[in-house]
Design a protein around this motif. Structure first.
Motif, PDB file in Angstrom:
ATOM      1  N   ILE A 209      44.161  34.499  29.093  1.00 58.39           N
ATOM      2  CA  ILE A 209      44.447  35.930  29.157  1.00 58.39           C
ATOM      3  C   ILE A 209      44.519  36.360  30.620  1.00 58.39           C
ATOM      4  O   ILE A 209      43.671  35.971  31.445  1.00 58.39           O
ATOM      5  N   THR A 210      45.523  37.138  30.954  1.00 54.74           N
ATOM      6  CA  THR A 210      45.708  37.597  32.321  1.00 54.74           C
ATOM      7  C   THR A 210      44.607  38.581  32.704  1.00 54.74           C
ATOM      8  O   THR A 210      44.373  39.567  32.001  1.00 54.74           O
ATOM      9  N   ARG A 211      43.913  38.285  33.797  1.00 54.41           N
ATOM     10  CA  ARG A 211      42.857  39.155  34.289  1.00 54.41           C
ATOM     11  C   ARG A 211      43.394  40.078  35.379  1.00 54.41           C
ATOM     12  O   ARG A 211      44.392  39.792  36.020  1.00 54.41           O
ATOM     13  N   SER A 212      42.672  41.173  35.596  1.00 54.70           N
ATOM     14  CA  SER A 212      42.919  42.004  36.764  1.00 54.70           C
ATOM     15  C   SER A 212      42.232  41.332  37.948  1.00 54.70           C
ATOM     16  O   SER A 212      41.070  40.917  37.858  1.00 54.70           O
ATOM     17  N   THR A 213      42.924  41.185  39.056  1.00 59.16           N
ATOM     18  CA  THR A 213      42.386  40.465  40.211  1.00 59.16           C
ATOM     19  C   THR A 213      41.505  41.365  41.064  1.00 59.16           C
ATOM     20  O   THR A 213      41.354  42.562  40.803  1.00 59.16           O
ATOM     21  N   ASP A 214      40.941  40.756  42.117  1.00 56.80           N
ATOM     22  CA  ASP A 214      40.137  41.535  43.059  1.00 56.80           C
ATOM     23  C   ASP A 214      40.960  42.628  43.722  1.00 56.80           C
ATOM     24  O   ASP A 214      40.433  43.643  44.155  1.00 56.80           O
ATOM     25  N   LYS A 215      42.279  42.410  43.833  1.00 57.16           N
ATOM     26  CA  LYS A 215      43.172  43.404  44.409  1.00 57.16           C
ATOM     27  C   LYS A 215      43.832  44.247  43.312  1.00 57.16           C
ATOM     28  O   LYS A 215      44.904  44.801  43.495  1.00 57.16           O
ATOM     29  N   GLY A 216      43.167  44.323  42.185  1.00 55.75           N
ATOM     30  CA  GLY A 216      43.636  45.140  41.067  1.00 55.75           C
ATOM     31  C   GLY A 216      42.557  46.114  40.648  1.00 55.75           C
ATOM     32  O   GLY A 216      41.511  46.247  41.304  1.00 55.75           O
ATOM     33  N   TYR A 217      42.769  46.784  39.525  1.00 58.34           N
ATOM     34  CA  TYR A 217      41.880  47.880  39.135  1.00 58.34           C
ATOM     35  C   TYR A 217      40.474  47.412  38.754  1.00 58.34           C
ATOM     36  O   TYR A 217      39.503  48.115  38.996  1.00 58.34           O
ATOM     37  N   ALA A 218      40.355  46.227  38.171  1.00 65.73           N
ATOM     38  CA  ALA A 218      39.017  45.720  37.862  1.00 65.73           C
ATOM     39  C   ALA A 218      38.243  45.454  39.144  1.00 65.73           C
ATOM     40  O   ALA A 218      37.057  45.813  39.263  1.00 65.73           O
ATOM     41  N   GLY A 219      38.910  44.831  40.129  1.00 65.55           N
ATOM     42  CA  GLY A 219      38.256  44.557  41.407  1.00 65.55           C
ATOM     43  C   GLY A 219      37.909  45.832  42.149  1.00 65.55           C
ATOM     44  O   GLY A 219      36.838  45.944  42.763  1.00 65.55           O
ATOM     45  N   TRP A 220      38.810  46.820  42.125  1.00 62.01           N
ATOM     46  CA  TRP A 220      38.536  48.081  42.812  1.00 62.01           C
ATOM     47  C   TRP A 220      37.408  48.850  42.131  1.00 62.01           C
ATOM     48  O   TRP A 220      36.579  49.472  42.794  1.00 62.01           O
ATOM     49  N   ALA A 221      37.362  48.800  40.789  1.00 60.12           N
ATOM     50  CA  ALA A 221      36.267  49.456  40.081  1.00 60.12           C
ATOM     51  C   ALA A 221      34.930  48.814  40.466  1.00 60.12           C
ATOM     52  O   ALA A 221      33.925  49.510  40.691  1.00 60.12           O
ATOM     53  N   ALA A 222      34.921  47.488  40.559  1.00 63.85           N
ATOM     54  CA  ALA A 222      33.701  46.781  40.950  1.00 63.85           C
ATOM     55  C   ALA A 222      33.286  47.150  42.373  1.00 63.85           C
ATOM     56  O   ALA A 222      32.094  47.326  42.664  1.00 63.85           O
TER      57      ALA A 222
END
Length: 552
Positions: A209-222
Motif C-alpha cells: 500500500i502506498t504510504r505518505s512520505t516524510d515529505k507528504g501530509y503524514a510526515g508533516w503531521a508528525a
C-alpha cells in the motif's frame, strides 16, 4: 462556557493564540462567511450530555462522510472512521462528537466558519482529534473548492483573490493550520491529538500500500506534533501496515463494492478497521481515562430466535403474568447469565397465576415489535392478565449504524420516525422508544390486560456514582402515565438496593463486565422487583404472591 460567549471571544483568540505557536507567523484570517459546501444540508452533532467530557473529531470525509448515512446503501456505502468509533466509548462517561465535514481541508474547515462553531463546544478536559490532508493537496485558488494549502509546515504564506468566495485571503501551510488548531484547543483547556490521513487503496510496484512520505501530509503531521509536543497517531502507517497484512483481495472488501474505482472512502468494514487503529493509538498515548472506553466483555449478543422456544400459559383458565424484555430479563444461562424474569417464580403462587417469560436476548423495544414477537404475546393475552415490559439496554445508539444491529429506536416519546435504509436497500420507518411502549400498552389494554412498564436494570458500573438510564426511565414513566399503565423505576429500585449491600457484594452478582447478572444477581433483582410490584397502587398483584414481598 456557552456558545454565545465562546463565539464572542473567537476573534480575540484568532489574533492572540497563534502567537504562542512554536514558529512565529502572521495571524491567519478571520472566518469567511461563505461555506464552500452546502453545510445547511448537514446536521452536525452536539454533545449529548454537556456535563460530560467530550471527545470531539474534526477532519474530512474519511472521518465523517456526507450526511453520515452511507448514502442510503447501508454497510456498503461510504463511511468515515469517526462513525464506528463511537461503539468503543461509554456514552455514559464521555460524549463522542464527530464534527468532521467531507470535502474540507485544514484551511477550509477554518475559513468556512466550521471550526468557530466546533470550538464553541469545547471545554476544559475535552480531547480533540484532528485529521486533515486528503484535500489539502487540491488547488489553492479555483472557482469550485479553493481548499488547497501550501505544502509543508513552514511560515510561508500566499495572498490570493479567492475565486470562490470573491474575497482576499492569505493562505498558509498545512502545518500552520494544524498549529492554529493546537493553540486554540489548548487555550480552551482541552487536549489536541494529531492524526495522519488514512491511506488510499493504491499499491506500489512491490505490491505494498502506498504510504505518505516524510515529505507528504503524514510526515508533516508528525513534524507538527513533535514541534508542538502533542499526541500523534500515525493512522497512515498503521492502516497501510494492516492492509499489507490482509492482502489485496481482503483490502478490496474494505471499500465500496458498488463503486469499485473508489480508492479513498471506505465502506463500513474499512471504517471500523480504521476506528480500531485510532482507539489503539489513543490507548497507547493514554490520551483518555480507561473508564471512557466501553467494556469489551459486553457485546450485547443477539440470541438466535430459532433456538428459543416460545412459551405459553400452563393453565389457560388462570390469569397470566406475561414478561417482555431483553437478555437482562431472560438469558437462559448463556455464559453464566440469567435474567430477573427467570427467578421471579418463587414470589408467586403458580396455583393461582401463570408466569410466562417471553423475553429474548439482544432485542429492543423496536425489534421485539418488528420481529412479530409482540404480536405473538398479544395473541395469548386475555382479560385479567398482566404484562411486565422492560426495554432500554439495546434501544440506544444511532439508527443506521450497522454496529447497532438494527435495534436502535429513536429517542423520546413522540410520533416522529427515522428512516433506516438496510444493506439490501429496503427501508424501515423507526419509531421512538416511547411510541413502541405506547403501542404495547394500548394493545394489551385492548385485550383487558394490565401493564407495568419497568425502567432497565442498572449496569454494573453505573449504580454507585450516577443515574443510569435516566432518559429511558423518564420516557417510560411518561408513556405509562399517558397510556393508563403503571410504572416502576426498576433502575433506581435496584441501584438503592445495591448501595445497601455494598460494592463487594454487587461484584458477585454479574456474569460479565457490565450488563448481565448471574443466578445470584438475577434472584436479588427479582426480589427487588417483587417488592416494587407489592407496593403498586391498588395492590393488583397481592392476591397472587406466594408470600409477602421481601425486604433486604
Amino acid at each position: 462556557m456557552n456558545s454565545k460567549s465562546a463565539t464572542s471571544i473567537f476573534g480575540w483568540l484568532c489574533s492572540l493564540l497563534v502567537a504562542a505557536s512554536a514558529q512565529a507567523q502572521a495571524p491567519l484570517p478571520a472566518a469567511i462567511n461563505t461555506d464552500p459546501i452546502k453545510t445547511s444540508e448537514l446536521l452536525l452533532p452536539l454533545p449529548a450530555n454537556p456535563k460530560l467530557p467530550t471527545l470531539l473529531l474534526i477532519g474530512d470525509s474519511t472521518v465523517r462522510n456526507g450526511r453520515d448515512d452511507g448514502q442510503g446503501k447501508g454497510a456498503e456505502g461510504q463511511w468515515g472512521w469517526g462513525t464506528p468509533i463511537a461503539a468503543a466509548f461509554d456514552p455514559a462517561r464521555v460524549n463522542l462528537v464527530n464534527r468532521a465535514i467531507g470535502g474540507l481541508s485544514s484551511r477550509t474547515y477554518l475559513s468556512g466558519g466550521h471550526w468557530q462553531r466546533s470550538a464553541a463546544l469545547i471545554k476544559p478536559g475535552d480531547t480533540v482529534l484532528i485529521q486533515f490532508g486528503h484535500n489539502d493537496a487540491s488547488a489553492i485558488n479555483d472557482s469550485s473548492r479553493a481548499r488547497g494549502t501550501l505544502r509543508g509546515v513552514g511560515p510561508e504564506s500566499q495572498e490570493i483573490d479567492n475565486l470562490l468566495t470573491l474575497q482576499k485571503e492569505t493562505v498558509y501551510s498545512y502545518g500552520a493550520y494544524l498549529r492554529r488548531y493546537i493553540a486554540e484547543i489548548r487555550a480552551l483547556g482541552a487536549t489536541p491529538v494529531i492524526l495522519s490521513p488514512v491511506p488510499r487503496k493504491r499499491w506500489d510496484e512491490q505490491g505494498k500500500i502506498t504510504r505518505s512520505t516524510d515529505k507528504g501530509y503524514a510526515g508533516w503531521a508528525a513534524e507538527v506534533a513533535r514541534q508542538e509536543q502533542v499526541g500523534f497517531i500515525d493512522l497512515n502507517a498503521l492502516a497501510a501496515q494492516r492492509y499489507d497484512e490482509l492482502g489485496r483481495e481482503a483490502v478490496m472488501q474494505l471499500f465500496p463494492q458498488v463503486t469499485p474505482d473508489e480508492s479513498t472512502h471506505t465502506n463500513w468494514a474499512g471504517a471500523a478497521l480504521n476506528a480500531q487503529l485510532v482507539v489503539a493509538g489513543l490507548q497507547r498515548l493514554k490520551a483518555l481515562p480507561p473508564t471512557f472506553y466501553a467494556a469489551k466483555a459486553d457485546e450485547r449478543p443477539v440470541v438466535d430466535a430459532a433456538k428459543v422456544a416460545k412459551q405459553s400459559a400452563r393453565d389457560p383458565s388462570l390469569p397470566t403474568l406475561h414478561i417482555v424484555g431483553d437478555s437482562t430479563v431472560r438469558s437462559a444461562g448463556q455464559n453464566g447469565a440469567y435474567g430477573w424474569g427467570e427467578r421471579l417464580d418463587p414470589f408467586f403462587d403458580t396455583r393461582r397465576i401463570n408466569l410466562v417469560n417471553h423475553a429474548i436476548g439482544g432485542r429492543s423495544s423496536r425489534t421485539f415489535f418488528t420481529e412479530g414477537r409482540w404480536e405473538s404475546v398479544v395473541a395469548q393475552l386475555k382479560a385479567g392478565d398482566f404484562v411486565l415490559i422492560q426495554f432500554g439496554h439495546n434501544d440506544g445508539g444511532r439508527i443506521g449504524d450497522p454496529a447497532m444491529k438494527g435495534r436502535a429506536s429513536a429517542p423520546g416519546v413522540g410520533p416522529e420516525t427515522v428512516t433506516d435504509t438496510k444493506p439490501d436497500g429496503s427501508q424501515e420507518q423507526v419509531h421512538s422508544f416511547g411510541w413502541y411502549l405506547a403501542r404495547y400498552i394500548a394493545d394489551a389494554r385492548a385485550k383487558g390486560a394490565a401493564v407495568v412498564i419497568l425502567s432497565p436494570i442498572p449496569h454494573k458500573d453505573r449504580w454507585a456514582d450516577g443515574r443510569d438510564f435516566e432518559q429511558f426511565a423518564a420516557w417510560g414513566e411518561q408513556v405509562a402515565k399517558q397510556g393508563g399503565a403503571q410504572f416502576i423505576d426498576l433502575t433506581l429500585l435496584i441501584s438503592d438496593a445495591y448501595k445497601a449491600v455494598g460494592v463487594a457484594k454487587v461484584q458477585e452478582f454479574f456474569s460479565d463486565a457490565r450488563t448481565h447478572t448471574n443466578e445470584l444477581g438475577a434472584s436479588f433483582n427479582a426480589a427487588r422487583l417483587a417488592d416494587g410490584l407489592g407496593k403498586l397502587p391498588g395492590s393488583p398483584f397481592e392476591p397472587y404472591f406466594s408470600k409477602p414481598s421481601t425486604g433486604l
